[in-house]
Design a protein around this motif. Structure first.
Motif, PDB file in Angstrom:
ATOM      1  N   GLY A   1       0.775  -1.231   0.000  1.00  0.00           N
ATOM      2  CA  GLY A   1       0.000   0.000   0.000  1.00  0.00           C
ATOM      3  C   GLY A   1       0.802   1.273   0.000  1.00  0.00           C
ATOM      4  O   GLY A   1       0.220   2.357   0.128  1.00  0.00           O
ATOM      5  N   LEU A   2       2.117   1.208  -0.159  1.00  0.00           N
ATOM      6  CA  LEU A   2       2.929   2.418  -0.212  1.00  0.00           C
ATOM      7  C   LEU A   2       3.181   2.775  -1.668  1.00  0.00           C
ATOM      8  O   LEU A   2       3.824   2.013  -2.392  1.00  0.00           O
ATOM      9  CB  LEU A   2       4.261   2.197   0.516  1.00  0.00           C
ATOM     10  CG  LEU A   2       5.210   3.406   0.557  1.00  0.00           C
ATOM     11  CD1 LEU A   2       4.629   4.524   1.412  1.00  0.00           C
ATOM     12  CD2 LEU A   2       6.583   3.005   1.090  1.00  0.00           C
ATOM     13  N   PRO A   3       2.691   3.913  -2.133  1.00  0.00           N
ATOM     14  CA  PRO A   3       2.893   4.280  -3.539  1.00  0.00           C
ATOM     15  C   PRO A   3       4.338   4.700  -3.785  1.00  0.00           C
ATOM     16  O   PRO A   3       4.788   5.744  -3.324  1.00  0.00           O
ATOM     17  CB  PRO A   3       1.915   5.437  -3.748  1.00  0.00           C
ATOM     18  CG  PRO A   3       1.719   6.020  -2.383  1.00  0.00           C
ATOM     19  CD  PRO A   3       1.855   4.895  -1.406  1.00  0.00           C
TER      20      PRO A   3
ATOM     21  N   GLN B   1       3.556  10.217  -1.183  1.00  0.00           N
ATOM     22  CA  GLN B   1       4.031   9.785  -2.491  1.00  0.00           C
ATOM     23  C   GLN B   1       5.562   9.656  -2.430  1.00  0.00           C
ATOM     24  O   GLN B   1       6.253  10.592  -2.036  1.00  0.00           O
ATOM     25  CB  GLN B   1       3.624  10.788  -3.568  1.00  0.00           C
ATOM     26  CG  GLN B   1       2.123  10.913  -3.752  1.00  0.00           C
ATOM     27  CD  GLN B   1       1.506   9.643  -4.320  1.00  0.00           C
ATOM     28  OE1 GLN B   1       2.115   8.953  -5.135  1.00  0.00           O
ATOM     29  NE2 GLN B   1       0.290   9.329  -3.875  1.00  0.00           N
ATOM     30  N   ALA B   2       6.073   8.501  -2.828  1.00  0.00           N
ATOM     31  CA  ALA B   2       7.508   8.230  -2.701  1.00  0.00           C
ATOM     32  C   ALA B   2       8.082   7.844  -4.055  1.00  0.00           C
ATOM     33  O   ALA B   2       7.371   7.316  -4.931  1.00  0.00           O
ATOM     34  CB  ALA B   2       7.759   7.119  -1.690  1.00  0.00           C
TER      35      ALA B   2
ATOM     36  N   ASN C   1      10.177  11.575  -0.573  1.00  0.00           N
ATOM     37  CA  ASN C   1       8.738  11.468  -0.386  1.00  0.00           C
ATOM     38  C   ASN C   1       8.174  12.839  -0.041  1.00  0.00           C
ATOM     39  O   ASN C   1       8.893  13.721   0.468  1.00  0.00           O
ATOM     40  CB  ASN C   1       8.423  10.485   0.749  1.00  0.00           C
ATOM     41  CG  ASN C   1       8.998  10.928   2.077  1.00  0.00           C
ATOM     42  OD1 ASN C   1      10.175  10.720   2.333  1.00  0.00           O
ATOM     43  ND2 ASN C   1       8.186  11.552   2.926  1.00  0.00           N
ATOM     44  N   THR C   2       6.915  12.987  -0.317  1.00  0.00           N
ATOM     45  CA  THR C   2       6.249  14.237   0.048  1.00  0.00           C
ATOM     46  C   THR C   2       6.142  14.328   1.564  1.00  0.00           C
ATOM     47  O   THR C   2       5.987  13.318   2.259  1.00  0.00           O
ATOM     48  CB  THR C   2       4.857  14.293  -0.578  1.00  0.00           C
ATOM     49  OG1 THR C   2       4.109  13.123  -0.180  1.00  0.00           O
ATOM     50  CG2 THR C   2       4.945  14.317  -2.098  1.00  0.00           C
ATOM     51  N   LEU C   3       6.214  15.552   2.056  1.00  0.00           N
ATOM     52  CA  LEU C   3       6.174  15.756   3.506  1.00  0.00           C
ATOM     53  C   LEU C   3       4.765  15.540   4.022  1.00  0.00           C
ATOM     54  O   LEU C   3       3.786  16.006   3.413  1.00  0.00           O
ATOM     55  CB  LEU C   3       6.649  17.167   3.852  1.00  0.00           C
ATOM     56  CG  LEU C   3       8.126  17.463   3.558  1.00  0.00           C
ATOM     57  CD1 LEU C   3       8.435  18.922   3.835  1.00  0.00           C
ATOM     58  CD2 LEU C   3       9.018  16.568   4.393  1.00  0.00           C
ATOM     59  N   PRO C   4       4.619  14.842   5.148  1.00  0.00           N
ATOM     60  CA  PRO C   4       3.285  14.642   5.721  1.00  0.00           C
ATOM     61  C   PRO C   4       2.783  15.921   6.368  1.00  0.00           C
ATOM     62  O   PRO C   4       3.528  16.875   6.592  1.00  0.00           O
ATOM     63  CB  PRO C   4       3.517  13.538   6.756  1.00  0.00           C
ATOM     64  CG  PRO C   4       4.943  13.704   7.165  1.00  0.00           C
ATOM     65  CD  PRO C   4       5.671  14.185   5.933  1.00  0.00           C
TER      66      PRO C   4
ATOM     67  N   GLU D   1       9.863  20.681  -1.017  1.00  0.00           N
ATOM     68  CA  GLU D   1       8.626  20.077  -0.530  1.00  0.00           C
ATOM     69  C   GLU D   1       8.777  18.591  -0.262  1.00  0.00           C
ATOM     70  O   GLU D   1       7.772  17.902  -0.049  1.00  0.00           O
ATOM     71  CB  GLU D   1       7.512  20.306  -1.560  1.00  0.00           C
ATOM     72  CG  GLU D   1       7.206  21.778  -1.816  1.00  0.00           C
ATOM     73  CD  GLU D   1       6.123  21.947  -2.870  1.00  0.00           C
ATOM     74  OE1 GLU D   1       5.709  20.907  -3.451  1.00  0.00           O
ATOM     75  OE2 GLU D   1       5.686  23.094  -3.098  1.00  0.00           O
ATOM     76  N   TYR D   2       9.972  18.122  -0.282  1.00  0.00           N
ATOM     77  CA  TYR D   2      10.208  16.681  -0.117  1.00  0.00           C
ATOM     78  C   TYR D   2      11.192  16.437   1.028  1.00  0.00           C
ATOM     79  O   TYR D   2      11.976  17.300   1.408  1.00  0.00           O
ATOM     80  CB  TYR D   2      10.772  16.068  -1.407  1.00  0.00           C
ATOM     81  CG  TYR D   2       9.839  16.158  -2.599  1.00  0.00           C
ATOM     82  CD1 TYR D   2       8.912  15.152  -2.845  1.00  0.00           C
ATOM     83  CD2 TYR D   2       9.896  17.241  -3.467  1.00  0.00           C
ATOM     84  CE1 TYR D   2       8.064  15.226  -3.937  1.00  0.00           C
ATOM     85  CE2 TYR D   2       9.054  17.323  -4.565  1.00  0.00           C
ATOM     86  CZ  TYR D   2       8.135  16.307  -4.794  1.00  0.00           C
ATOM     87  OH  TYR D   2       7.297  16.388  -5.871  1.00  0.00           O
ATOM     88  N   TRP D   3      11.093  15.226   1.524  1.00  0.00           N
ATOM     89  CA  TRP D   3      12.132  14.693   2.413  1.00  0.00           C
ATOM     90  C   TRP D   3      12.977  13.740   1.574  1.00  0.00           C
ATOM     91  O   TRP D   3      12.454  12.829   0.939  1.00  0.00           O
ATOM     92  CB  TRP D   3      11.527  13.966   3.603  1.00  0.00           C
ATOM     93  CG  TRP D   3      12.577  13.401   4.526  1.00  0.00           C
ATOM     94  CD1 TRP D   3      13.131  12.165   4.480  1.00  0.00           C
ATOM     95  CD2 TRP D   3      13.206  14.078   5.606  1.00  0.00           C
ATOM     96  NE1 TRP D   3      14.053  12.015   5.464  1.00  0.00           N
ATOM     97  CE2 TRP D   3      14.128  13.181   6.185  1.00  0.00           C
ATOM     98  CE3 TRP D   3      13.071  15.339   6.153  1.00  0.00           C
ATOM     99  CZ2 TRP D   3      14.916  13.505   7.265  1.00  0.00           C
ATOM    100  CZ3 TRP D   3      13.855  15.677   7.241  1.00  0.00           C
ATOM    101  CH2 TRP D   3      14.767  14.766   7.793  1.00  0.00           C
ATOM    102  N   GLN D   4      14.273  13.946   1.566  1.00  0.00           N
ATOM    103  CA  GLN D   4      15.127  13.254   0.610  1.00  0.00           C
ATOM    104  C   GLN D   4      16.324  12.607   1.301  1.00  0.00           C
ATOM    105  O   GLN D   4      16.930  13.180   2.196  1.00  0.00           O
ATOM    106  CB  GLN D   4      15.627  14.244  -0.454  1.00  0.00           C
ATOM    107  CG  GLN D   4      16.605  13.648  -1.451  1.00  0.00           C
ATOM    108  CD  GLN D   4      16.994  14.639  -2.516  1.00  0.00           C
ATOM    109  OE1 GLN D   4      16.262  14.849  -3.473  1.00  0.00           O
ATOM    110  NE2 GLN D   4      18.148  15.260  -2.347  1.00  0.00           N
TER     111      GLN D   4
END
Length: 450
Positions: A311-313, A352-353, A370-373, A407-410
Protein backbone atom coordinates in the motif's frame (compact mmCIF):
# COMPACT_ATOMS: atom_id res chain seq x y z
CA UNK A 1 40.83 -5.92 88.93
CA UNK A 2 42.39 -7.31 85.72
CA UNK A 3 43.99 -4.36 83.95
CA UNK A 4 45.30 -6.34 80.97
CA UNK A 5 43.62 -5.71 77.64
CA UNK A 6 41.88 -8.30 75.55
CA UNK A 7 44.71 -8.19 72.98
CA UNK A 8 47.28 -8.85 75.73
CA UNK A 9 45.27 -11.77 77.03
CA UNK A 10 44.98 -13.15 73.53
CA UNK A 11 48.74 -13.00 73.09
CA UNK A 12 49.45 -14.92 76.31
CA UNK A 13 46.60 -17.38 75.96
CA UNK A 14 47.99 -20.91 75.71
CA UNK A 15 45.04 -21.93 73.53
CA UNK A 16 45.63 -19.27 70.84
CA UNK A 17 46.69 -20.76 67.47
CA UNK A 18 50.30 -20.18 66.57
CA UNK A 19 51.28 -19.12 63.11
CA UNK A 20 53.97 -21.25 61.55
CA UNK A 21 57.30 -19.51 61.32
CA UNK A 22 59.03 -18.58 58.10
CA UNK A 23 61.48 -21.41 58.55
CA UNK A 24 58.70 -24.00 58.72
CA UNK A 25 57.03 -22.49 55.65
CA UNK A 26 60.28 -22.57 53.73
CA UNK A 27 60.95 -26.17 54.74
CA UNK A 28 57.44 -27.16 53.75
CA UNK A 29 57.90 -25.53 50.36
CA UNK A 30 61.19 -27.37 49.84
CA UNK A 31 59.55 -30.67 50.81
CA UNK A 32 56.70 -30.14 48.36
CA UNK A 33 59.11 -29.29 45.56
CA UNK A 34 61.15 -32.41 46.32
CA UNK A 35 58.03 -34.58 46.17
CA UNK A 36 56.98 -33.00 42.89
CA UNK A 37 60.47 -33.50 41.51
CA UNK A 38 60.43 -37.19 42.45
CA UNK A 39 56.99 -37.85 40.94
CA UNK A 40 57.37 -35.74 37.77
CA UNK A 41 60.93 -34.48 37.22
CA UNK A 42 60.50 -33.11 33.70
CA UNK A 43 57.12 -31.48 34.36
CA UNK A 44 58.24 -29.91 37.64
CA UNK A 45 61.39 -28.46 36.10
CA UNK A 46 59.45 -27.14 33.12
CA UNK A 47 56.81 -25.45 35.28
CA UNK A 48 59.44 -23.82 37.49
CA UNK A 49 61.43 -22.60 34.48
CA UNK A 50 58.27 -21.13 32.98
CA UNK A 51 57.64 -19.23 36.21
CA UNK A 52 61.14 -17.70 36.08
CA UNK A 53 61.49 -17.25 32.33
CA UNK A 54 60.59 -13.53 32.11
CA UNK A 55 58.41 -14.40 29.14
CA UNK A 56 61.06 -16.32 27.21
CA UNK A 57 60.41 -19.83 25.87
CA UNK A 58 61.65 -22.64 28.06
CA UNK A 59 64.05 -23.73 25.33
CA UNK A 60 65.83 -20.35 25.42
CA UNK A 61 66.24 -20.48 29.20
CA UNK A 62 67.50 -24.06 29.14
CA UNK A 63 69.98 -23.22 26.36
CA UNK A 64 71.40 -20.33 28.40
CA UNK A 65 71.76 -22.59 31.45
CA UNK A 66 73.51 -25.23 29.37
CA UNK A 67 75.92 -22.56 28.14
CA UNK A 68 76.76 -21.68 31.76
CA UNK A 69 77.37 -25.35 32.57
CA UNK A 70 79.58 -25.90 29.52
CA UNK A 71 81.71 -22.80 30.09
CA UNK A 72 82.13 -23.54 33.84
CA UNK A 73 82.99 -27.22 33.35
CA UNK A 74 85.45 -26.38 30.55
CA UNK A 75 87.14 -23.71 32.70
CA UNK A 76 87.49 -26.16 35.58
CA UNK A 77 88.75 -28.95 33.32
CA UNK A 78 91.57 -26.73 32.06
CA UNK A 79 92.77 -26.44 35.68
CA UNK A 80 93.30 -30.13 36.28
CA UNK A 81 96.65 -29.42 37.90
CA UNK A 82 94.81 -27.43 40.58
CA UNK A 83 92.26 -30.12 41.44
CA UNK A 84 94.14 -30.96 44.61
CA UNK A 85 93.43 -27.48 45.96
CA UNK A 86 89.69 -27.82 45.36
CA UNK A 87 89.47 -24.25 44.12
CA UNK A 88 88.11 -25.15 40.63
CA UNK A 89 85.38 -27.25 42.24
CA UNK A 90 84.55 -24.44 44.65
CA UNK A 91 84.23 -22.00 41.72
CA UNK A 92 81.85 -24.33 39.90
CA UNK A 93 79.83 -24.89 43.08
CA UNK A 94 79.49 -21.15 43.70
CA UNK A 95 78.40 -20.66 40.11
CA UNK A 96 75.71 -23.34 40.35
CA UNK A 97 74.57 -22.47 43.87
CA UNK A 98 71.98 -19.99 42.63
CA UNK A 99 70.01 -22.64 40.71
CA UNK A 100 68.83 -24.73 43.70
CA UNK A 101 67.88 -21.53 45.51
CA UNK A 102 65.80 -20.38 42.56
CA UNK A 103 64.19 -23.80 42.16
CA UNK A 104 63.26 -24.64 45.74
CA UNK A 105 62.40 -21.14 46.94
CA UNK A 106 60.07 -18.63 45.32
CA UNK A 107 62.88 -16.25 44.51
CA UNK A 108 62.85 -14.37 41.23
CA UNK A 109 66.01 -14.66 39.13
CA UNK A 110 67.56 -11.34 40.14
CA UNK A 111 70.55 -9.93 38.25
CA UNK A 112 72.51 -9.54 41.50
CA UNK A 113 72.36 -13.29 42.15
CA UNK A 114 73.73 -14.14 38.71
CA UNK A 115 76.25 -11.29 38.73
CA UNK A 116 77.76 -12.00 42.15
CA UNK A 117 78.00 -15.73 41.56
CA UNK A 118 79.69 -15.21 38.17
CA UNK A 119 82.14 -12.58 39.45
CA UNK A 120 83.08 -14.72 42.45
CA UNK A 121 83.55 -17.87 40.36
CA UNK A 122 85.61 -15.94 37.79
CA UNK A 123 87.85 -14.53 40.51
CA UNK A 124 88.54 -18.04 41.82
CA UNK A 125 89.34 -19.25 38.32
CA UNK A 126 91.74 -16.35 37.66
CA UNK A 127 93.53 -16.93 40.96
CA UNK A 128 94.83 -20.11 39.28
CA UNK A 129 95.66 -18.92 35.75
CA UNK A 130 96.14 -21.31 32.85
CA UNK A 131 96.87 -20.83 29.19
CA UNK A 132 94.77 -21.12 27.14
CA UNK A 133 91.81 -20.17 29.31
CA UNK A 134 88.08 -20.09 28.57
CA UNK A 135 86.87 -19.05 32.03
CA UNK A 136 85.94 -15.48 30.87
CA UNK A 137 83.17 -17.13 28.85
CA UNK A 138 81.40 -17.55 32.19
CA UNK A 139 81.20 -13.78 32.45
CA UNK A 140 80.14 -13.55 28.80
CA UNK A 141 77.18 -15.88 29.30
CA UNK A 142 76.17 -14.38 32.62
CA UNK A 143 76.31 -10.81 31.31
CA UNK A 144 74.18 -11.92 28.34
CA UNK A 145 71.59 -13.47 30.68
CA UNK A 146 71.45 -10.31 32.78
CA UNK A 147 71.10 -8.19 29.62
CA UNK A 148 68.12 -10.31 28.56
CA UNK A 149 66.14 -9.93 31.81
CA UNK A 150 67.24 -6.66 33.46
CA UNK A 151 66.81 -2.99 32.51
CA UNK A 152 69.57 -1.60 30.35
CA UNK A 153 71.18 0.50 33.08
CA UNK A 154 71.34 -2.52 35.42
CA UNK A 155 72.82 -4.82 32.81
CA UNK A 156 75.30 -2.09 31.81
CA UNK A 157 76.52 -1.93 35.41
CA UNK A 158 77.19 -5.67 35.54
CA UNK A 159 78.88 -5.59 32.15
CA UNK A 160 81.24 -2.84 33.33
CA UNK A 161 81.89 -4.80 36.54
CA UNK A 162 82.82 -7.90 34.54
CA UNK A 163 85.15 -5.92 32.27
CA UNK A 164 86.73 -4.25 35.32
CA UNK A 165 87.41 -7.62 36.92
CA UNK A 166 89.17 -8.88 33.81
CA UNK A 167 91.26 -5.67 33.57
CA UNK A 168 92.24 -5.86 37.25
CA UNK A 169 93.44 -9.47 37.00
CA UNK A 170 95.26 -8.61 33.78
CA UNK A 171 97.05 -5.82 35.62
CA UNK A 172 98.01 -8.32 38.32
CA UNK A 173 99.39 -10.68 35.68
CA UNK A 174 96.73 -13.37 36.13
CA UNK A 175 94.99 -12.92 32.77
CA UNK A 176 96.01 -12.91 29.15
CA UNK A 177 94.35 -11.81 25.91
CA UNK A 178 92.46 -9.15 27.81
CA UNK A 179 91.28 -7.48 24.59
CA UNK A 180 89.63 -10.66 23.37
CA UNK A 181 87.94 -11.22 26.74
CA UNK A 182 86.64 -7.66 26.94
CA UNK A 183 85.21 -7.86 23.42
CA UNK A 184 83.57 -11.22 24.25
CA UNK A 185 81.93 -9.78 27.37
CA UNK A 186 80.62 -6.73 25.50
CA UNK A 187 79.28 -8.93 22.70
CA UNK A 188 77.56 -11.18 25.24
CA UNK A 189 75.86 -8.13 26.78
CA UNK A 190 74.70 -6.97 23.34
CA UNK A 191 73.26 -10.41 22.56
CA UNK A 192 71.27 -10.21 25.79
CA UNK A 193 69.99 -6.77 24.81
CA UNK A 194 68.91 -8.09 21.41
CA UNK A 195 66.97 -10.89 23.08
CA UNK A 196 65.24 -8.38 25.36
CA UNK A 197 64.38 -6.10 22.42
CA UNK A 198 62.97 -9.06 20.53
CA UNK A 199 60.87 -10.10 23.53
CA UNK A 200 59.55 -6.57 23.96
CA UNK A 201 58.68 -6.37 20.27
CA UNK A 202 56.90 -9.71 20.49
CA UNK A 203 54.94 -8.58 23.54
CA UNK A 204 53.97 -5.38 21.76
CA UNK A 205 52.90 -7.30 18.68
CA UNK A 206 50.78 -9.63 20.80
CA UNK A 207 49.15 -6.64 22.46
CA UNK A 208 48.51 -5.01 19.08
CA UNK A 209 47.11 -8.26 17.75
CA UNK A 210 44.75 -8.51 20.71
CA UNK A 211 43.62 -4.92 20.10
CA UNK A 212 43.10 -5.60 16.39
CA UNK A 213 41.15 -8.77 17.19
CA UNK A 214 38.92 -6.86 19.61
CA UNK A 215 38.36 -4.09 17.06
CA UNK A 216 37.55 -6.62 14.34
CA UNK A 217 35.06 -8.32 16.65
CA UNK A 218 33.45 -4.96 17.46
CA UNK A 219 33.25 -4.05 13.77
CA UNK A 220 31.68 -7.41 12.97
CA UNK A 221 29.13 -7.01 15.76
CA UNK A 222 28.24 -3.52 14.51
CA UNK A 223 27.91 -4.80 10.96
CA UNK A 224 25.64 -7.64 12.02
CA UNK A 225 23.64 -5.22 14.17
CA UNK A 226 23.10 -3.01 11.12
CA UNK A 227 22.05 -6.02 9.06
CA UNK A 228 19.56 -7.15 11.71
CA UNK A 229 18.24 -3.61 12.08
CA UNK A 230 17.73 -3.23 8.34
CA UNK A 231 15.97 -6.58 8.02
CA UNK A 232 13.70 -5.99 11.01
CA UNK A 233 12.88 -2.39 10.10
CA UNK A 234 11.94 -3.31 6.53
CA UNK A 235 9.96 -6.42 7.45
CA UNK A 236 8.00 -4.79 10.25
CA UNK A 237 7.21 -1.74 8.15
CA UNK A 238 5.82 -3.76 5.25
CA UNK A 239 4.06 -6.21 7.57
CA UNK A 240 2.35 -3.37 9.41
CA UNK A 241 1.20 -1.93 6.11
CA UNK A 242 -0.39 -5.27 5.20
CA UNK A 243 -2.02 -5.57 8.62
CA UNK A 244 -3.36 -2.04 8.31
CA UNK A 245 -4.78 -2.87 4.88
CA UNK A 246 -6.44 -5.99 6.28
CA UNK A 247 -7.97 -4.09 9.18
CA UNK A 248 -9.17 -1.36 6.82
CA UNK A 249 -10.74 -3.94 4.51
CA UNK A 250 -12.60 -5.56 7.40
CA UNK A 251 -13.74 -2.31 8.96
CA UNK A 252 -14.95 -0.53 5.82
CA UNK A 253 -15.92 -2.99 3.11
CA UNK A 254 -16.13 -6.23 5.12
CA UNK A 255 -14.05 -7.68 2.32
CA UNK A 256 -12.77 -10.91 3.85
CA UNK A 257 -10.94 -12.05 0.72
CA UNK A 258 -8.91 -8.85 0.53
CA UNK A 259 -8.12 -9.07 4.25
CA UNK A 260 -7.00 -12.68 3.85
CA UNK A 261 -4.71 -11.71 0.97
CA UNK A 262 -3.17 -8.92 3.04
CA UNK A 263 -2.68 -11.22 6.01
CA UNK A 264 -1.12 -13.84 3.74
CA UNK A 265 1.36 -11.31 2.42
CA UNK A 266 2.14 -10.23 5.98
CA UNK A 267 2.75 -13.85 6.99
CA UNK A 268 5.01 -14.41 3.97
CA UNK A 269 7.08 -11.35 4.76
CA UNK A 270 7.28 -12.35 8.42
CA UNK A 271 8.64 -15.76 7.51
CA UNK A 272 11.10 -14.21 5.09
CA UNK A 273 12.23 -11.79 7.83
CA UNK A 274 12.76 -14.65 10.26
CA UNK A 275 14.87 -16.49 7.68
CA UNK A 276 16.94 -13.36 7.03
CA UNK A 277 17.45 -12.78 10.75
CA UNK A 278 18.53 -16.39 11.28
CA UNK A 279 20.98 -16.08 8.40
CA UNK A 280 22.42 -12.82 9.73
CA UNK A 281 22.68 -13.98 13.33
CA UNK A 282 24.17 -17.24 12.06
CA UNK A 283 27.22 -15.24 11.02
CA UNK A 284 28.09 -15.12 14.72
CA UNK A 285 28.43 -18.90 14.76
CA UNK A 286 31.93 -20.21 14.07
CA UNK A 287 30.64 -23.47 12.62
CA UNK A 288 30.35 -23.73 8.82
CA UNK A 289 26.85 -23.16 7.55
CA UNK A 290 25.11 -22.87 4.22
CA UNK A 291 25.57 -19.36 2.89
CA UNK A 292 22.93 -17.72 0.70
CA UNK A 293 23.67 -14.81 -1.62
CA UNK A 294 23.35 -11.33 -0.20
CA UNK A 295 20.77 -9.08 -1.87
CA UNK A 296 22.03 -6.74 -4.55
CA UNK A 297 21.01 -4.13 -7.08
CA UNK A 298 18.84 -6.54 -9.07
CA UNK A 299 16.75 -7.31 -5.96
CA UNK A 300 15.65 -3.71 -5.41
CA UNK A 301 12.77 -4.12 -7.88
CA UNK A 302 11.31 -6.94 -5.76
CA UNK A 303 11.84 -4.81 -2.66
CA UNK A 304 9.85 -1.97 -4.18
CA UNK A 305 7.14 -4.42 -5.23
CA UNK A 306 6.74 -5.54 -1.63
CA UNK A 307 6.18 -1.97 -0.49
CA UNK A 308 3.79 -1.27 -3.36
CA UNK A 309 1.85 -4.41 -2.59
CA UNK A 310 1.61 -3.30 1.03
CA UNK A 311 0.00 0.00 0.00
CA UNK A 312 2.93 2.42 -0.21
CA UNK A 313 2.89 4.28 -3.54
CA UNK A 314 6.48 4.12 -4.79
CA UNK A 315 7.85 4.79 -8.27
CA UNK A 316 11.17 3.18 -9.11
CA UNK A 317 13.63 4.15 -11.85
CA UNK A 318 16.97 2.49 -12.62
CA UNK A 319 19.27 4.21 -15.10
CA UNK A 320 22.66 3.04 -16.35
CA UNK A 321 24.70 -0.12 -16.78
CA UNK A 322 24.15 -2.32 -13.73
CA UNK A 323 27.11 -4.55 -14.70
CA UNK A 324 29.42 -1.79 -13.47
CA UNK A 325 28.17 -2.21 -9.87
CA UNK A 326 30.06 -4.65 -7.66
CA UNK A 327 28.42 -6.98 -5.18
CA UNK A 328 29.43 -4.87 -2.15
CA UNK A 329 28.10 -1.69 -3.75
CA UNK A 330 24.90 -3.48 -4.77
CA UNK A 331 24.36 -4.66 -1.20
CA UNK A 332 24.84 -1.10 0.08
CA UNK A 333 22.34 0.23 -2.49
CA UNK A 334 19.83 -2.43 -1.47
CA UNK A 335 20.17 -1.67 2.24
CA UNK A 336 19.96 2.09 1.71
CA UNK A 337 16.83 1.69 -0.41
CA UNK A 338 15.34 -0.71 2.13
CA UNK A 339 15.97 1.59 5.08
CA UNK A 340 14.73 4.68 3.22
CA UNK A 341 11.45 3.05 2.15
CA UNK A 342 10.97 1.64 5.67
CA UNK A 343 11.38 5.11 7.13
CA UNK A 344 8.83 6.49 4.65
CA UNK A 345 6.32 3.80 5.58
CA UNK A 346 6.92 4.46 9.27
CA UNK A 347 7.09 8.24 9.44
CA UNK A 348 5.12 9.35 6.37
CA UNK A 349 2.32 6.82 5.69
CA UNK A 350 0.33 7.71 2.60
CA UNK A 351 3.03 9.98 1.16
CA UNK A 352 4.03 9.78 -2.49
CA UNK A 353 7.51 8.23 -2.70
CA UNK A 354 10.06 7.74 -5.42
CA UNK A 355 13.29 5.78 -5.65
CA UNK A 356 15.86 6.58 -8.32
CA UNK A 357 19.20 4.85 -8.94
CA UNK A 358 21.56 6.21 -11.60
CA UNK A 359 24.75 4.40 -12.61
CA UNK A 360 27.35 6.49 -14.42
CA UNK A 361 30.91 5.56 -15.46
CA UNK A 362 32.34 7.12 -12.31
CA UNK A 363 29.72 6.66 -9.58
CA UNK A 364 26.31 5.37 -8.64
CA UNK A 365 23.68 7.59 -7.04
CA UNK A 366 20.59 6.52 -5.12
CA UNK A 367 17.90 9.02 -4.18
CA UNK A 368 14.77 8.26 -2.16
CA UNK A 369 12.31 11.04 -1.48
CA UNK A 370 8.74 11.47 -0.39
CA UNK A 371 6.25 14.24 0.05
CA UNK A 372 6.17 15.76 3.51
CA UNK A 373 3.29 14.64 5.72
CA UNK A 374 0.94 17.05 7.34
CA UNK A 375 2.15 18.54 10.63
CA UNK A 376 5.68 19.31 11.81
CA UNK A 377 8.58 18.35 9.62
CA UNK A 378 10.16 14.98 10.41
CA UNK A 379 13.39 14.98 12.35
CA UNK A 380 16.27 12.58 12.19
CA UNK A 381 16.19 10.51 15.33
CA UNK A 382 18.88 8.80 17.33
CA UNK A 383 18.24 5.37 15.85
CA UNK A 384 20.54 3.28 13.74
CA UNK A 385 18.82 3.96 10.40
CA UNK A 386 20.50 7.04 8.98
CA UNK A 387 23.75 6.46 10.88
CA UNK A 388 23.88 2.91 9.52
CA UNK A 389 23.34 4.16 5.97
CA UNK A 390 26.10 6.73 6.44
CA UNK A 391 28.48 4.07 7.71
CA UNK A 392 27.72 1.83 4.75
CA UNK A 393 28.31 4.69 2.34
CA UNK A 394 31.50 5.83 4.08
CA UNK A 395 32.87 2.28 3.95
CA UNK A 396 32.71 2.52 0.15
CA UNK A 397 34.26 6.03 0.15
CA UNK A 398 30.90 7.64 -0.58
CA UNK A 399 28.72 10.20 1.15
CA UNK A 400 25.09 10.40 2.18
CA UNK A 401 22.78 13.29 2.99
CA UNK A 402 19.33 13.14 4.55
CA UNK A 403 16.95 16.01 5.20
CA UNK A 404 14.32 18.31 3.83
CA UNK A 405 14.69 19.41 0.20
CA UNK A 406 11.96 21.85 -0.81
CA UNK A 407 8.63 20.08 -0.53
CA UNK A 408 10.21 16.68 -0.12
CA UNK A 409 12.13 14.69 2.41
CA UNK A 410 15.13 13.25 0.61
CA UNK A 411 17.87 10.70 1.23
CA UNK A 412 20.66 10.88 -1.34
CA UNK A 413 23.81 8.75 -1.44
CA UNK A 414 26.74 8.87 -3.85
CA UNK A 415 29.14 5.93 -4.08
CA UNK A 416 32.18 6.05 -6.40
CA UNK A 417 32.89 3.09 -8.61
CA UNK A 418 36.39 1.67 -8.45
CA UNK A 419 38.23 1.50 -11.78
CA UNK A 420 38.20 -2.28 -11.74
CA UNK A 421 34.45 -2.33 -11.21
CA UNK A 422 33.74 -0.71 -14.58
CA UNK A 423 33.67 -3.16 -17.46
CA UNK A 424 36.15 -1.89 -20.07
CA UNK A 425 34.29 -3.39 -23.06
CA UNK A 426 30.64 -2.56 -23.55
CA UNK A 427 28.30 -5.49 -23.93
CA UNK A 428 30.38 -7.77 -21.67
CA UNK A 429 29.32 -8.53 -18.12
CA UNK A 430 31.68 -8.40 -15.17
CA UNK A 431 32.67 -12.02 -14.36
CA UNK A 432 31.93 -11.55 -10.66
CA UNK A 433 28.51 -10.16 -11.53
CA UNK A 434 27.84 -13.12 -13.83
CA UNK A 435 28.75 -15.57 -11.07
CA UNK A 436 26.64 -13.69 -8.56
CA UNK A 437 23.66 -13.63 -10.97
CA UNK A 438 24.04 -17.34 -11.61
CA UNK A 439 24.07 -18.11 -7.87
CA UNK A 440 21.05 -15.88 -7.33
CA UNK A 441 19.15 -17.56 -10.18
CA UNK A 442 19.93 -21.04 -8.85
CA UNK A 443 18.82 -20.04 -5.36
CA UNK A 444 15.53 -18.61 -6.62
CA UNK A 445 14.90 -21.67 -8.77
CA UNK A 446 15.41 -23.99 -5.79
CA UNK A 447 13.04 -21.87 -3.72
CA UNK A 448 10.40 -22.00 -6.45
CA UNK A 449 10.80 -25.78 -6.75
CA UNK A 450 10.24 -26.12 -3.01
Amino acid sequence: MDLTSADDRAEVSPHAPRRPGRTRLALGRVARRLLDLVHDPAGTLRRRVEEMSYGYPVSVVVTADIAVVVSAVAAAALRSQYFSTGVPFLAVALLFACYPLLFFFDLPPKPAVFGLSALTAQALFLLQPVSPDCSPLVLTVMVGMIGAIAPKRVSLFWMIAAVAEIVVFYALGSAELVQVYVVAIVLGWMVGLMLQFQRQSLDQERENQAIRSAQAADDERRRIAREVHDVIAHSLSVTLLHLTAARHALETDRDVDEAIDALGDAERLGRQAMADIRHTVGLLDQRPSAMTPEPGLEDIADLVSDFVGAGLPVTYHLIGDTAAVSASTGLALYRISQESLSNIAKHAPGAQASLEIAVTPGEVTVRARNTLPQGPAPRTGRGMGISGMRQRTATLNGNLSAGRSGEYWQVRARIPLAPDEVCPVSGLDDPLTMVRDAITSLTRKRQEDR
